[in-house]
Every structure is written in structure tokens, then in C-alpha cells.
Design an enzyme around this catalytic site. Structure first.
Site, mmCIF file in Angstrom:
data_model
loop_
_atom_site.group_PDB
_atom_site.id
_atom_site.type_symbol
_atom_site.label_atom_id
_atom_site.label_comp_id
_atom_site.label_asym_id
_atom_site.label_seq_id
_atom_site.Cartn_x
_atom_site.Cartn_y
_atom_site.Cartn_z
ATOM 1 N N SER A 1 6.331 -0.250 9.972
ATOM 2 C CA SER A 1 4.972 -0.169 9.442
ATOM 3 C C SER A 1 4.731 1.258 8.976
ATOM 4 C CB SER A 1 3.966 -0.526 10.545
ATOM 5 O OG SER A 1 2.668 -0.099 10.168
ATOM 6 N N MET B 1 0.838 -1.198 0.000
ATOM 7 C CA MET B 1 0.000 0.000 0.000
ATOM 8 C C MET B 1 0.874 1.250 0.000
ATOM 9 S SD MET B 1 -3.370 -0.946 2.168
ATOM 10 C CE MET B 1 -2.696 -0.728 3.794
ATOM 11 N N TYR C 1 4.007 4.055 0.824
ATOM 12 C CA TYR C 1 4.719 4.701 1.932
ATOM 13 C C TYR C 1 5.825 3.759 2.399
ATOM 14 C CZ TYR C 1 5.214 8.713 4.889
ATOM 15 O OH TYR C 1 5.695 9.860 5.459
ATOM 16 N N ASP D 1 2.499 -9.336 8.844
ATOM 17 C CA ASP D 1 1.039 -9.516 8.735
ATOM 18 C C ASP D 1 0.774 -11.014 8.586
ATOM 19 O OD1 ASP D 1 0.102 -6.532 8.341
ATOM 20 O OD2 ASP D 1 1.884 -6.819 7.115
ATOM 21 N N GLU E 1 11.825 -0.164 4.913
ATOM 22 C CA GLU E 1 12.739 -1.297 4.725
ATOM 23 C C GLU E 1 12.007 -2.643 4.682
ATOM 24 O OE1 GLU E 1 15.944 -2.267 4.074
ATOM 25 O OE2 GLU E 1 15.997 -0.204 3.357
ATOM 26 N N HIS F 1 9.122 -3.309 3.246
ATOM 27 C CA HIS F 1 8.712 -3.498 1.844
ATOM 28 C C HIS F 1 9.926 -3.819 0.967
ATOM 29 C CE1 HIS F 1 5.520 -0.458 3.203
ATOM 30 N NE2 HIS F 1 4.810 -1.523 2.900
HETATM 31 P P1 AMP Z 1 1.495 -2.883 3.466
HETATM 32 O O1 AMP Z 1 2.011 -1.813 2.561
HETATM 33 O O2 AMP Z 1 1.501 -2.517 4.905
HETATM 34 O O3 AMP Z 1 0.185 -3.460 2.986
HETATM 35 O O4 AMP Z 1 2.533 -4.078 3.358
HETATM 36 C C1 AMP Z 1 2.859 -4.635 2.121
HETATM 37 C C2 AMP Z 1 3.663 -5.895 2.339
HETATM 38 O O5 AMP Z 1 4.823 -5.592 3.066
HETATM 39 C C3 AMP Z 1 2.898 -6.952 3.143
HETATM 40 O O6 AMP Z 1 3.201 -8.239 2.626
HETATM 41 C C4 AMP Z 1 3.453 -6.766 4.516
HETATM 42 O O7 AMP Z 1 3.382 -7.935 5.312
HETATM 43 C C5 AMP Z 1 4.887 -6.427 4.209
HETATM 44 N N1 AMP Z 1 5.485 -5.713 5.335
HETATM 45 C C6 AMP Z 1 5.011 -4.613 5.958
HETATM 46 N N2 AMP Z 1 5.805 -4.281 6.999
HETATM 47 C C7 AMP Z 1 6.791 -5.215 7.040
HETATM 48 C C8 AMP Z 1 7.920 -5.418 7.886
HETATM 49 N N3 AMP Z 1 8.185 -4.628 8.914
HETATM 50 N N4 AMP Z 1 8.725 -6.477 7.618
HETATM 51 C C9 AMP Z 1 8.461 -7.304 6.588
HETATM 52 N N5 AMP Z 1 7.413 -7.160 5.751
HETATM 53 C C10 AMP Z 1 6.591 -6.127 5.967
#
Ligand code: AMP
Length: 306
Positions: free
Chosen positions: A185, A30, A32, A150, A35, A37
Site C-alpha cells: 500500500s 492514486m 506512488y 480494496d 508492485e 499497482h
Molecule cells: P490506490 O492507488 O491505492 O488507489 O490503488 C489503485 C488500485 O491498485 C486499486 O484498484 C487498488 O485496489 C489496487 N491495489 C493497491 N494495493 C494493491 C495490492 N497490494 N495488491 C493488489 N492491488 C492493489
């Protein structure tokens, strides 16, 4: 790096890469970016893929009182970070490109989505699997990379690919943390300095519980949950849930006698944070006389080695 805003551009690019014999690795996000990502991008590159990253804040997975409108967005910054990390195609569609009309046929995540985060975010995982299914159809990846941060989402997406026969391998990647242990996050930026300091109690409490299990041999899930809850409460953190579940299917456990996950969701001010740690039955068994000298997972048939 190519930036695509439409499904058609992505399909064209994928067709060309397939012609060249390339494999495709998808990293759905999503945006923003942080590290966490970028570690997924590196994992995809390490496996030799052309890397497609999607950036899409998916309205379907936000509840009516959740943070869809104020979710942080910065496509210019994300574009630079993605290019630097080695993304080959960045797919950043506007909402009307993904949902040109109100979707009527959607994917349901089912029972796996009813507990843990699903209990306080009804419909959230249905929105997630619907958009992931669309992204899989649009980008046709060989492998897709998701973070263990997640963990419920990771297991639900894996279950969707199995149940619906998606020809995609879903790869889970370790949680990337800040220096004090807080899982990275995009939502961490909602925290004030004081809340940010308070939030570090979450990974600390989970790490303590893991130690209590793996060093002291505490195998009773309820005891660990109570200890984590006490530690969080005394840091002034409001608990949504603390739970110990089977690593493979998210079923709650009473005894930690197999690979498990200690999962937690909390509120720090108005910000909801989640985290989890693996609790390894093998390590927990290290102090138990009956397990000494045995292969650590020999007593757990059917559970894959990690
Ligand atoms: P999001 O943008 O929050 O939807 O996350 C996109 C992807 O990145 C998802 O597969 C998350 O599980 C992964 N992700 C987010 N934060 C982390 C993190 N701290 N360490 C590893 N993967 C992450």
C-alpha cells in the site's frame, strides 16, 4: 509511453487506438506506485489491451481530517515505473482538470458503502465512484482492473457498472503482499520501522483465521472475529472493524457456508490499514462429513465459481 495531463489528449489518443481496432484496459490509481499497482498493469496487458493508467489523488474521496495533503506523490518515479511495466498512456491530470468547477451532480454508492470502511469514512465511496465514473467516461475502457486489496471498493465499483450500465468489465486482481504478508500500500510508507513490524500482525491474524476455518472446519463467524480481534489486540493494534461478509454482496454472515471474505481495518499509530482474505466455503467443507465427496459449491446455488 505517452503522458497526458488533459482529458482532451486522452480522448484523442483513445480515438486513434479505437480506429486501429485496439481494446483498452484501464488501471486507475492514486500513484506512488508499487508492485500491487504494477500487477494490475500486467493483468491488463495479459488480456491484450492497450493499457491506460490514471494517477490522480482524488480530493473527493478524502474526509476533512484525512491524509489528502500528505498522501505520497512522486510523478517522476511513477512515470518510470509505469513505462517499464508497459503502460501505453499515463493520464495524470491536475485537480482542476478533473474538477474545473465544484461538482454538483455526483454518484452515490448507496447501502454497500455504509458499512465496513464506509462506516468510519463517510462519503469516501461516493468520492470513489464519482471519480471512477468520470475516468470510465474519459477513457472508455473495455475492461478496468482493480485490486482485491480494496475489496469493498471492488464490489461497489462492480455494482455501479451493473446499476448504471457502464459497458465496462471490472476485473478483480489478487492482493500483492510483502515478504512478511503485509499487503502492499502507498500508505505503508507512513509507518516507522517499529510500526512496520507491528503491522505484519494484521495479515498473520487473517491467515490464522482462514486456517482455523479451512483446516479446522471452524465455521462460526463470531468465533473467527473474536480470535482475530484478540490476536490484533495482543500485538498492540487498534481495531476499526473485523467482519465476515459474503464475497458477492458484502452482507455480514454468521455461518461460513458459502464463499466469504474476512475483512479488517486497523490503526497502527496514525496509519489506517485494511486487508482481507477469502474464506472458501468449499475448503471449510472439506472436514465436514456432510460435504465430503460433494462438489464444493454445489450447495450454494447462484454463487459463481471463482
Ligand atoms: P490506490 O492507488 O491505492 O488507489 O490503488 C489503485 C488500485 O491498485 C486499486 O484498484 C487498488 O485496489 C489496487 N491495489 C493497491 N494495493 C494493491 C495490492 N497490494 N495488491 C493488489 N492491488 C492493489
Amino acid at each position: 509511453m505517452i503522458v497526458a495531463r488533459t482529458v482532451q489528449e486522452v480522448r484523442q489518443w483513445i480515438r486513434e487506438r479505437r480506429w486501429q481496432g485496439c481494446s483498452i484496459g484501464l488501471v486507475p490509481t492514486m500513484g506512488y506506485l508499487h508492485e500491487g499497482h504494477l500487477s494490475l498493469v500486467r493483468a491488463a496487458r495479459a488480456r491484450g489491451h492497450q493499457v491506460v493508467m490514471s494517477i490522480f489523488v482524488n480530493p473527493l474521496q478524502f474526509g476533512p481530517r484525512e491524509d489528502f495533503d500528505r498522501y505520497p506523490r512522486d510523478l517522476d518515479r511513477d512515470t518510470a515505473l509505469a513505462a517499464e511495466a508497459g503502460v501505453d498512456l499515463l493520464f495524470a491530470p491536475p485537480v482542476r482538470e478533473m474538477y474545473p468547477q465544484e461538482p454538483v451532480v455526483t454518484v452515490k454508492a448507496g447501502a454497500l458503502a455504509e458499512r465496513l470502511c464506509g462506516a468510519s469514512r463517510p462519503g469516501h465511496f461516493d468520492g470513489v465512484v464519482t471519480v471512477v465514473a468520470k475516468l470510465f467516461h474519459i477513457t472508455q475502457p473495455d475492461e478496468a482492473f482493480f485490486g482485491e486489496k480494496d475489496f469493498q471498493q471492488l464490489r461497489i465499483v462492480q455494482r455501479m457498472t451493473a446499476d448504471l450500465n457502464f459497458p465496462v468489465e471490472v476485473v478483480g486482481c489478487p492482493t500483492v503482499r510483502e515478504a512478511d504478508g503485509l499487503a502492499m500500500s502507498s500508505r505503508n510508507q507512513y509507518l516507522t520501522a517499529a510500526q512496520r513490524a507491528q503491522a505484519a500482525a494484521l495479515p498473520r491474524a487473517l491467515a490464522h483465521a482462514r486456517e482455523r476455518c479451512e483446516r479446522d472446519g471452524e465455521r462460526d463467524a463470531r468465533t473467527l472475529i473474536r480470535e482475530v480481534s484478540e490476536e490484533l489486540s495482543s500485538a498492540g493494534i487498534k481495531i476499526d472493524y473485523v467482519s465476515v461478509v459474503r464475497d458477492d454482496n458484502l452482507e455480514p454472515v454468521e455461518q461460513i457456508d458459502r464463499p466469504c471474505r474476512l475483512m479488517a481495518a486497523v490503526w497502527v499509530g496514525q496509519t489506517r490499514l485494511i486487508d482481507n482474505v477469502a474464506i472458501d466455503a468449499a475448503a471449510a467443507g472439506a472436514n465436514c462429513p456432510e460435504h465430503r465427496g460433494q462438489h464444493p459449491e454445489a450447495a450454494v446455488p447462484g454463487v459463481p465459481l471463482r
